[in-house]
Design a protein around this motif. Structure first.
Motif: not given
Length: 81
Positions: A51-56, A58-61
């Motif tokens: 979930a953290k990787l998916n969110k990351a 999508k969130s960019g840099f």
């Protein structure tokens, strides 16, 4: 507690018996339940990380350093934050 009947391969059954014989566990049932608990905990960590990787993704840099990111991730995995 629900009862189940399961079959084990010979090597797995011998390993289970050895664990009980060494008095690490009082029964095969206790050992199997502990293994399932451990697998569930591990799966929870994998799900959290996914979930953290998916969110990351999508969130960019970020401007955080690699060290900061690693430190925060380890803290989260250890339940410190």
């Amino acid at each position: 507690m629900p009862r189940q009947s399961i079959s084990f391969s010979k090597p797995n059954d011998e390993w289970l018996k050895a664990q009980v014989d060494s008095e690490e566990y009082s029964s095969k049932s206790e050992l199997v339940n502990d293994l399932i608990r451990q697998a569930r905990q591990q799966q929870s960590k994998v799900d959290w990380l996914r979930a953290k990787l998916n969110k990351a993704e999508k969130s960019g840099f970020t401007n955080d350093s690699k060290e900061d990111i690693l430190k925060q991730s380890k803290s989260l995995l250890n339940g410190e934050l």
